[in-house]
Design an enzyme around this catalytic site. Structure first.
Site, PDB file in Angstrom:
ATOM      1  N   GLU A 187       0.841  -1.192  -0.002  1.00  0.00           N
ATOM      2  CA  GLU A 187      -0.100   0.000   0.036  1.00  0.00           C
ATOM      3  C   GLU A 187       1.017   1.285  -0.097  1.00  0.00           C
ATOM      4  O   GLU A 187       0.669   2.539   0.662  1.00  0.00           O
ATOM      5  CB  GLU A 187      -0.851   0.079   1.257  1.00  0.00           C
ATOM      6  CG  GLU A 187      -1.974  -1.030   1.221  1.00  0.00           C
ATOM      7  CD  GLU A 187      -3.009  -0.885   2.212  1.00  0.00           C
ATOM      8  OE1 GLU A 187      -2.540  -0.500   3.404  1.00  0.00           O
ATOM      9  OE2 GLU A 187      -4.043  -1.192   2.119  1.00  0.00           O
ATOM     10  N   GLU A 256      -7.028  -7.474  -1.062  1.00  0.00           N
ATOM     11  CA  GLU A 256      -7.633  -6.879   0.297  1.00  0.00           C
ATOM     12  C   GLU A 256      -9.200  -6.598   0.092  1.00  0.00           C
ATOM     13  O   GLU A 256      -9.290  -5.223  -0.255  1.00  0.00           O
ATOM     14  CB  GLU A 256      -6.911  -6.022   1.286  1.00  0.00           C
ATOM     15  CG  GLU A 256      -5.441  -6.451   1.597  1.00  0.00           C
ATOM     16  CD  GLU A 256      -4.880  -5.409   2.476  1.00  0.00           C
ATOM     17  OE1 GLU A 256      -5.627  -4.461   3.189  1.00  0.00           O
ATOM     18  OE2 GLU A 256      -3.551  -5.686   2.753  1.00  0.00           O
TER      19      GLU A 256
END
Length: 851
Positions: A187, A256
């Protein structure tokens, strides 16, 4: 230079590795990708994945969790790698116990599943310091996650350590192992702009470094829109159907998909309705996705001091399909299992073509996958958050509830609708309320001992400095605690009454004046800073001021999070006649940790130490006190839970194992909860919440592997004040309540669908009530309710409606004495009143007990 890098990457991905051969674990695989999917041994694959973090449970529980994951329809287990626990000191590695990564990967392999290894090494994951080891912070000249040579050298060294360990154990797919994907960084795209051009250069370096390690499997970067070829950029979020990779040669992957959200002290409990979760998954595959991962599929527990921060709770349950204790959460687990079956029925179509969009009306659409002009699979979607709809598709009419997707593996028959939950369910979310009776052991009569902490400086290793020190750089995260101690002199002419104002960067502080508790302050997960303003009355002469600053997990997310400070940063005496007096810059004496920590009171070896006091009157409501007792483990093999609702804030240990931080005294806000949350419409982490105005967490997981027959040692360090005599130990009994509610217009079971039919499924293929005991050792022993019509209530509290046919006798014959049973939903019954039942879509509700 970039052209050379791309050429190297393509060669590394496409070459067939010569070491690939047959051996006892199975056949080696080649893994690559194209624009549609991951390609394993030359075939595109539709893959369903779930996150399971090995240290958030015990090795004894790994096989069962992985088995339930496989039964739930997963193909892949995804996990982070936790650098700080694998290399607690530079060059000193630890891969044992809960951190035995090799054993975990091999356990997944033994179950027949694949692995996505997210090496990072930055994890985030609500893990302490994002998974970075604290020693890294103190290397001279280092800057994390940017184009810094010192950081890059350390990161490359750890990446290589993990990759080489996997190679030595022959765990990559090309070696016959289960690892088909690896991840570098995590991320970073969310924070990259804060690092400027050095951040962009770092992304290029990380990608090149990963590929150079020659894992022979593709690498991914999640939430990284500028991931360079051949790295696959992937999506993280609650919805990823509209995500597009940054290259037409890369597949659409979702690393995710949040099954719920993590829990923080002082907050309500977040959850996500399974109808919305299933909707998001179906929309992703509808729009061309072929790899999807649940974060989390099993969340587990932040044992010890592993929870990140600030103020992330010990439970990492995440409202996941498998709960914190390893039990399946119904109906979430079952509804997703059925969804996975439906998607797999469409696999040959999904890998054969790109989807064709057909508009069916306002907020209504179909995506069709063709293998040939007359052979297809389809997804029919109603993405309106309010209105149900009827649509016509290929000459047939279909009903689509609002915010739902219907899956048609043959473009004719609906085998699954995301809004129609027909899977088994439980009466409550908590594993310890699903039983007809939970076994609970009270510690009220236990033999308690205690140790009262000294307030202020207690050891010879204290030191004095001018001014207020930042806490993390001072403690180096060896303890949650740092004492700030100084003195205040008041002469006979000075005013002695005023206010003490303390400012803190986080997370919690206790203030003592002349060794007496004066005040408490604390922040929250979104804003850890706080202030304390307390009226004080000083004595003539020397007064002592002791402030205990307490951490609740190091920051784990955000740009430059690694240099975010904590601890006391201003102390002012205000409101006195002689004016305000800033004492921040005067001399302060510091003590890292508590004396009880230094002595090791949490350890089994000190259970009989003379440090512990005994007496007929147990001191309660004391701050900074240690408690010790023993308890007998309840019978059975299931996990235990400590009910710590009577305590304030602190840490707990069982037989020397850190159970985690507890803080039941911190209540969530009284408003904002949605016990019956509408699944329709876009969800985020705060859309659906439970238990407003209540403690964030009261039950604390004790793995069965950490207790034994006979006496077990329980140690607590209480920081605020509580009553340990009211603590109880719980375990689930052998009796479990299970339910099913199915309507006559629900689809038949997914696995009843048969391909190659030219007609719509007839009504002879009916929806079914299906029940199964979650534990294979149990049988259905009784039926509490069985009714057809319009029953009221919920699982655990069903009542007959106006339209009602009692089906108890029929269901008993079909189910009692069996591990599971299936009963068709009948559309007619002589017992039903035609007048009261006219026009109703009738439901069949059953509640059974497994024992």
């Amino acid at each position: 230079m970039a052209r050379g890098f791309n050429r190297l990457a393509i060669v590394l991905l496409c070459v067939l590795i010569c070491e690939c051969s047959w051996f006892e674990e199975g056949r080696c695989s080649t893994v690559s990708y194209d624009h549609r999917a991951l390609v394993i041994d030359g075939k595109r694959r539709v893959l369903l994945s779930g996150s399971v973090h090995y240290p958030r449970t015990t090795p004894e529980m790994w096989p069962e969790i992985i088995r339930l994951s496989k039964e739930g329809g997963l193909d892949v287990i995804e996990t982070y790698v936790f650098w700080n626990n694998h290399e607690p000191e530079r060059g000193q590695y630890y891969f044992e116990g809960r951190f035995d990564l090799v054993k975990f990967v091999k356990t997944v392999q033994e179950a027949g599943l694949l692995v996505h290894l997210r090496i990072g090494p930055y994890a985030c994951a609500e893990w302490n310091y994002g998974g970075f080891p604290m020693w890294l912070h103190f290397l001279p000249g280092i800057q994390f996650r940017t184009n810094n040579a010192i950081f890059k050298n350390e990161m490359k060294r750890f990446l290589a350590k993990v990759v080489n360990l996997m190679k030595e154990e022959r765990l990559f797919a090309s070696q016959g192992g289960p690892i088909i994907l690896a991840q570098v960084e995590n991320e970073y795209g969310n924070v990259e702009s804060s690092y400027g051009q050095p951040g962009e250069l770092y992304v290029q370096w990380a990608a090149k470094t990963a590929v150079s390690l020659n894992t022979t499997v593709p690498w991914v970067m999640c939430a990284q829109g500028d991931a360079p070829d051949p790295i696959i950029n992937t999506c993280n979020g609650f919805y990823c159907d509209q995500f597009t990779p940054n290259s037409p040669s890369k597949p659409k992957m979702w690393t995710e998909n949040y099954s719920g959200w993590f829990l923080s002290f002082g907050y309500p409990i977040p959850y996500r309705p399974v109808e919305d979760l299933a909707f998001s998954v179906a929309r992703f595959f509808e729009y061309g996705g072929t790899f999807q991962n649940y974060y989390m599929y099993f969340g587990g527990t932040n044992f010890g001091r592993t929870a990140g921060g600030p103020l992330v709770a010990t439970s990492y349950d995440y409202d996941a399909p498998i709960d914190e204790y390893g039990f399946i959460r119904q109906p979430k687990w079952g509804h997703l299992r059925d969804l996975h079956k439906a998607i797999k029925l469409c696999e040959e179509y999904l890998i054969s073509s790109d989807p064709t969009l057909e508009k069916l009306g306002r907020n209504l659409e179909a995506h069709v996958y063709y293998k040939s002009s007359n052979s297809c699979a389809a997804f029919l979607a109603n993405f309106d958050s309010i209105s149900d709809a009827r649509v016509t598709f290929k000459g047939n009419e279909y009903f689509l509830p609002a915010w739902s997707v219907s899956i048609l593996p043959d473009c004719k028959n609906v085998v699954f609708n995301t809004a129609k939950v027909v899977s088994q369910r439980h009466p409550a979310e908590n594993a310890f309320t699903r039983s007809t009776s939970t076994h609970e052991v009270s510690l009220a009569t236990s033999d308690w001992s205690w140790y009262q902490e000294y307030v202020g400086i207690w050891g010879t290793n204290s030191f004095t400095k001018s001014g207020l020190l930042e806490q993390i750089n001072t403690t180096k995260d060896t303890s949650d605690f740092l004492w700030y101690s100084t003195s205040i002199y008041v002469n006979s002419t000075e005013d002695r009454d005023g206010f003490l104002n303390v400012q803190s960067m986080g997370h919690v502080a206790l203030v003592f004046v002349n060794k007496k508790l004066l005040g408490l302050g604390y922040g929250n997960h979104d804003d850890e800073k706080f202030s304390i303003a307390q009226r004080i009355s000083l004595e003539e002469g020397i007064n002592t001021l002791d402030i205990l600053s307490m951490m609740v997990g190091l920051q784990n997310y955000g740009p430059w999070f690694d240099v975010q400070g904590a601890g006391i940063d201003e102390v002012v005496l205000a409101g006195f006649m002689n004016g305000n007096r800033d004492i921040s810059s005067q001399n302060w004496t510091y003590q890292v940790g508590l004396k009880g920590e230094h002595l090791g009171l949490d350890k089994i070896s000190l259970a009989n130490s003379s440090y512990w006091s005994h007496g007929s009157s147990l001191p309660v409501a004391n701050s900074l006190i240690w408690y010790k007792t023993t308890f007998l483990s309840p019978q059975g093999k299931g996990p235990l839970a400590l009910n710590l609702s009577s305590m304030g804030k602190g840490q707990a240990w069982v037989n020397g194992h850190g159970i985690g931080r507890y803080w039941p005294a911190y209540l969530s806000p009284p408003t904002g909860c949605t016990e019956n949350c509408d699944y329709r419409g876009n969800h985020d982490s705060s859309t659906c919440q439970r238990k407003c105005g209540q403690p964030t967490q009261t039950l604390y997981h004790v793995p069965r592997a950490w207790v034994h027959s006979g006496e077990n040692l329980l140690v607590l360090h209480e920081e605020l004040g509580g009553d340990p005599s009211k603590i109880t130990v719980l375990t689930q009994t052998d009796a479990e309540v299970i339910c099913s509610v199915v309507s006559e217009d629900d689809p038949p079971p997914v696995d009843s669908w048969k391909p190659n039919t030219n007609e719509l499924v007839s009504r002879q293929s009916q929806p079914e009530v299906r029940l199964a005991c979650s534990d294979e050792r149990r049988l259905i022993s009784s039926i509490n309710f069985a009714g057809f019509g319009n029953p009221g209530g919920n699982c655990g509290s069903f009542v007959p409606g106006d339209c009602h046919a009692d089906m108890s006798s029929f269901v008993r014959k079909a189910c009692v004495g069996k591990k599971g049973c299936s009963i068709p939903v009948m559309t007619e019954s002589e017992e039903l009143d035609d007048g009261l039942c006219s026009g109703l879509v009738k439901r069949f509700a059953v509640e059974a007990v497994c024992s």
